[in-house]
Enzyme design. Sequence first.
Site, PDB file in Angstrom:
ATOM      1  N   ARG A  25       0.827  -1.225   0.000  1.00  0.00           N
ATOM      2  CA  ARG A  25       0.000   0.000   0.000  1.00  0.00           C
ATOM      3  C   ARG A  25       0.853   1.262   0.000  1.00  0.00           C
ATOM      4  O   ARG A  25       0.455   2.277   0.584  1.00  0.00           O
ATOM      5  CB  ARG A  25      -0.957   0.050   1.194  1.00  0.00           C
ATOM      6  CG  ARG A  25      -2.053  -0.978   1.171  1.00  0.00           C
ATOM      7  CD  ARG A  25      -3.260  -0.498   0.378  1.00  0.00           C
ATOM      8  NE  ARG A  25      -4.147  -1.617   0.092  1.00  0.00           N
ATOM      9  CZ  ARG A  25      -5.243  -1.899   0.786  1.00  0.00           C
ATOM     10  NH1 ARG A  25      -5.614  -1.141   1.773  1.00  0.00           N
ATOM     11  NH2 ARG A  25      -5.973  -2.932   0.458  1.00  0.00           N
ATOM     12  N   ARG A  29      -3.344   6.457   1.178  1.00  0.00           N
ATOM     13  CA  ARG A  29      -3.910   7.668   1.783  1.00  0.00           C
ATOM     14  C   ARG A  29      -3.002   8.366   2.779  1.00  0.00           C
ATOM     15  O   ARG A  29      -3.272   9.507   3.153  1.00  0.00           O
ATOM     16  CB  ARG A  29      -5.253   7.323   2.454  1.00  0.00           C
ATOM     17  CG  ARG A  29      -6.352   7.044   1.448  1.00  0.00           C
ATOM     18  CD  ARG A  29      -7.469   6.240   2.068  1.00  0.00           C
ATOM     19  NE  ARG A  29      -7.015   4.887   2.345  1.00  0.00           N
ATOM     20  CZ  ARG A  29      -7.774   3.931   2.889  1.00  0.00           C
ATOM     21  NH1 ARG A  29      -9.003   4.196   3.230  1.00  0.00           N
ATOM     22  NH2 ARG A  29      -7.282   2.728   3.088  1.00  0.00           N
ATOM     23  N   ARG A  38      -6.351  11.257  -5.954  1.00  0.00           N
ATOM     24  CA  ARG A  38      -7.605  10.522  -5.779  1.00  0.00           C
ATOM     25  C   ARG A  38      -8.805  11.463  -5.864  1.00  0.00           C
ATOM     26  O   ARG A  38      -9.833  11.130  -6.468  1.00  0.00           O
ATOM     27  CB  ARG A  38      -7.606   9.808  -4.438  1.00  0.00           C
ATOM     28  CG  ARG A  38      -8.603   8.706  -4.427  1.00  0.00           C
ATOM     29  CD  ARG A  38      -8.767   8.119  -3.069  1.00  0.00           C
ATOM     30  NE  ARG A  38     -10.192   8.027  -2.903  1.00  0.00           N
ATOM     31  CZ  ARG A  38     -10.830   7.667  -1.826  1.00  0.00           C
ATOM     32  NH1 ARG A  38     -10.162   7.336  -0.788  1.00  0.00           N
ATOM     33  NH2 ARG A  38     -12.107   7.611  -1.794  1.00  0.00           N
ATOM     34  N   ASP A  75      -6.691  -2.978  -7.674  1.00  0.00           N
ATOM     35  CA  ASP A  75      -7.219  -3.652  -6.490  1.00  0.00           C
ATOM     36  C   ASP A  75      -7.550  -5.099  -6.820  1.00  0.00           C
ATOM     37  O   ASP A  75      -7.881  -5.414  -7.963  1.00  0.00           O
ATOM     38  CB  ASP A  75      -8.473  -2.935  -5.963  1.00  0.00           C
ATOM     39  CG  ASP A  75      -8.771  -3.356  -4.530  1.00  0.00           C
ATOM     40  OD1 ASP A  75      -8.173  -2.772  -3.606  1.00  0.00           O
ATOM     41  OD2 ASP A  75      -9.565  -4.299  -4.342  1.00  0.00           O
ATOM     42  N   TYR A 152     -14.732 -12.361  -0.533  1.00  0.00           N
ATOM     43  CA  TYR A 152     -15.465 -11.105  -0.780  1.00  0.00           C
ATOM     44  C   TYR A 152     -16.666 -11.335  -1.699  1.00  0.00           C
ATOM     45  O   TYR A 152     -17.719 -10.726  -1.526  1.00  0.00           O
ATOM     46  CB  TYR A 152     -14.530 -10.052  -1.394  1.00  0.00           C
ATOM     47  CG  TYR A 152     -13.511  -9.522  -0.412  1.00  0.00           C
ATOM     48  CD1 TYR A 152     -13.822  -8.466   0.441  1.00  0.00           C
ATOM     49  CD2 TYR A 152     -12.238 -10.082  -0.307  1.00  0.00           C
ATOM     50  CE1 TYR A 152     -12.887  -7.983   1.356  1.00  0.00           C
ATOM     51  CE2 TYR A 152     -11.299  -9.610   0.599  1.00  0.00           C
ATOM     52  CZ  TYR A 152     -11.642  -8.565   1.430  1.00  0.00           C
ATOM     53  OH  TYR A 152     -10.725  -8.098   2.337  1.00  0.00           O
TER      54      TYR A 152
HETATM   55  O1  CP3 Z   1      -0.086  -1.844  -2.434  1.00  0.00           O
HETATM   56  C1  CP3 Z   1      -0.302  -0.937  -3.285  1.00  0.00           C
HETATM   57  O2  CP3 Z   1       0.087   0.243  -3.128  1.00  0.00           O
HETATM   58  C2  CP3 Z   1      -0.949  -1.335  -4.595  1.00  0.00           C
HETATM   59  C3  CP3 Z   1      -2.363  -1.237  -4.706  1.00  0.00           C
HETATM   60  C4  CP3 Z   1      -3.245  -2.157  -3.878  1.00  0.00           C
HETATM   61  C5  CP3 Z   1      -4.489  -1.710  -3.329  1.00  0.00           C
HETATM   62  N1  CP3 Z   1      -5.128  -2.777  -2.808  1.00  0.00           N
HETATM   63  C6  CP3 Z   1      -4.972  -0.324  -3.375  1.00  0.00           C
HETATM   64  C7  CP3 Z   1      -6.027   0.079  -2.432  1.00  0.00           C
HETATM   65  C8  CP3 Z   1      -3.140  -3.512  -3.596  1.00  0.00           C
HETATM   66  C9  CP3 Z   1      -1.992  -4.465  -3.884  1.00  0.00           C
HETATM   67  C10 CP3 Z   1      -4.355  -3.903  -2.934  1.00  0.00           C
HETATM   68  C11 CP3 Z   1      -4.630  -5.287  -2.512  1.00  0.00           C
HETATM   69  C12 CP3 Z   1      -5.869  -5.582  -1.782  1.00  0.00           C
HETATM   70  N2  CP3 Z   1      -7.104  -5.004  -1.929  1.00  0.00           N
HETATM   71  C13 CP3 Z   1      -5.981  -6.615  -0.834  1.00  0.00           C
HETATM   72  C14 CP3 Z   1      -4.874  -7.583  -0.455  1.00  0.00           C
HETATM   73  C15 CP3 Z   1      -3.888  -6.997   0.482  1.00  0.00           C
HETATM   74  C16 CP3 Z   1      -4.433  -6.714   1.847  1.00  0.00           C
HETATM   75  O3  CP3 Z   1      -4.530  -5.526   2.191  1.00  0.00           O
HETATM   76  O4  CP3 Z   1      -4.737  -7.676   2.589  1.00  0.00           O
HETATM   77  C17 CP3 Z   1      -7.308  -6.605  -0.359  1.00  0.00           C
HETATM   78  C18 CP3 Z   1      -7.884  -7.537   0.696  1.00  0.00           C
HETATM   79  C19 CP3 Z   1      -8.003  -5.588  -1.070  1.00  0.00           C
HETATM   80  C20 CP3 Z   1      -9.439  -5.244  -0.967  1.00  0.00           C
HETATM   81  C21 CP3 Z   1      -9.629  -3.866  -0.468  1.00  0.00           C
HETATM   82  N3  CP3 Z   1      -9.335  -2.722  -1.185  1.00  0.00           N
HETATM   83  C22 CP3 Z   1     -10.131  -3.473   0.782  1.00  0.00           C
HETATM   84  C23 CP3 Z   1     -10.561  -4.420   1.879  1.00  0.00           C
HETATM   85  C24 CP3 Z   1     -10.123  -2.077   0.800  1.00  0.00           C
HETATM   86  C25 CP3 Z   1     -10.678  -1.189   1.878  1.00  0.00           C
HETATM   87  C26 CP3 Z   1      -9.800  -1.144   3.061  1.00  0.00           C
HETATM   88  C27 CP3 Z   1      -8.961   0.114   3.029  1.00  0.00           C
HETATM   89  O5  CP3 Z   1      -7.746   0.008   3.249  1.00  0.00           O
HETATM   90  O6  CP3 Z   1      -9.565   1.165   2.824  1.00  0.00           O
HETATM   91  C28 CP3 Z   1      -9.573  -1.631  -0.425  1.00  0.00           C
HETATM   92  C29 CP3 Z   1      -9.338  -0.217  -0.833  1.00  0.00           C
HETATM   93  C30 CP3 Z   1      -7.975   0.144  -1.313  1.00  0.00           C
HETATM   94  N4  CP3 Z   1      -7.202  -0.598  -2.162  1.00  0.00           N
HETATM   95  C31 CP3 Z   1      -7.281   1.354  -1.018  1.00  0.00           C
HETATM   96  C32 CP3 Z   1      -6.072   1.330  -1.716  1.00  0.00           C
HETATM   97  C33 CP3 Z   1      -5.016   2.404  -1.781  1.00  0.00           C
HETATM   98  C34 CP3 Z   1      -7.817   2.486  -0.174  1.00  0.00           C
HETATM   99  C35 CP3 Z   1      -8.843   3.139  -1.040  1.00  0.00           C
HETATM  100  C36 CP3 Z   1      -8.948   4.609  -0.943  1.00  0.00           C
HETATM  101  O7  CP3 Z   1      -8.122   5.357  -1.522  1.00  0.00           O
HETATM  102  O8  CP3 Z   1      -9.931   5.011  -0.313  1.00  0.00           O
END
Ligand code: CP3
Length: 344
Positions: A25, A29, A38, A75, A152
Amino acid sequence: MADQKKLLRALAGEVQDTPPIWMMRQAGRYLPEYRATRAQAGDFLSLCYNPELAAEVTLQPIRRYGFDAAILFADILLVPQALGADLWFVTGEGPRLSTITDQAGFDALKPVEAIHDTLNPVYDTVRILSRDLPDDTTLIGFAGAPWTVATYMIAGRGTPDQGPAHLLRETNEPLFAALIDRLTDATIEYLSCQIDAGAEVVKIFDSWAGSLNGAAFQTYAVEPCRRITAEIKARHPGIPVIGFPREAGPAYEGFARATGVDCVALDNSVDPAWAATHVQRDGCVQGNLKSSHMVTGGQALIDDTRRIVDAFSKGPHIFNLGHGITPDADPENVQLMIDTVRGA
Ligand code: CP3
């Protein structure tokens, strides 16, 4: 070694003076520049499907910190969406999807060949990145592992114990297995297209692997990862694969041998001294500083970072967090971690 990029050298088994470093990540944010882009995109999914802006946020942490790798901004839930599930994000809560609980829900999914109609912009992001990244930065593509993505799709949201997915597995295993198979096939095609577009490494995120155990862990965490890895390596010889069976505990041992991945990513519940003996003997490991240090910083961050670097110093290692950095992290603590790893 022919390829001089630090991250690829670690994945090839080279032991280095200091490990390469990137962060789960890392585009996120906690960075003001991410929040600005964003906002410009409108919402999270619009950002994922806008190749110029998705490439921009991927590059932001590289410009700020000079990480050794960039991870494609996208994602894991784009694959269910490409298979026909509805997907949206509720601010402050997380993802929501239409649910699959019966045969009719499964039958409504699109065939694997159809995913590219939705996912083409992601491949465009990879193309932009492979052109614009610095020469010494490795580009990592990724996908969710079938089990994690299925949790999911079945529940329609994140769940603390993956209860709905376990229930379907126990009450209608043929349907559950068919869903895992469809996701495995889709993941192979998706990762393969990322590699064709320029991804140099791929990572498979099995964030909920820890809730599977015994035979179920073999069938639904190990076997899909083995099949994806074998097919990727058959189609793209030389492309390394990182597996992340998060919270697998003792089952981290032997995971690389059983699946064929080149590197196992460790979450921060794993003792680095244990993992150096039991996991690193099979090849490269990645991890595993706890993300909360990025919020709290200070001497504890430095001490824990050094402890991890030292524990893994006799084998190939990629430094990373044990899970994603959180929005409340202080960007200065990230710099402190990098300086500590690089011995600056
Ligand atoms: O790592 C990176 O910088 C690359 C991009 C990336 C994102 N999600 C961007 C993201 C990667 C590799 C993921 C993987 C992902 N997404 C996983 C596996 C890794 C982990 O965290 O266990 C999972 C389970 C998801 C599903 C997901 N996406 C969830 C549960 C959420 C909400 C939780 C949260 O952190 O807000 C997301 C949103 C998400 N994916 C964000 C980002 C940067 C935050 C979104 C935002 O900008 O509001």
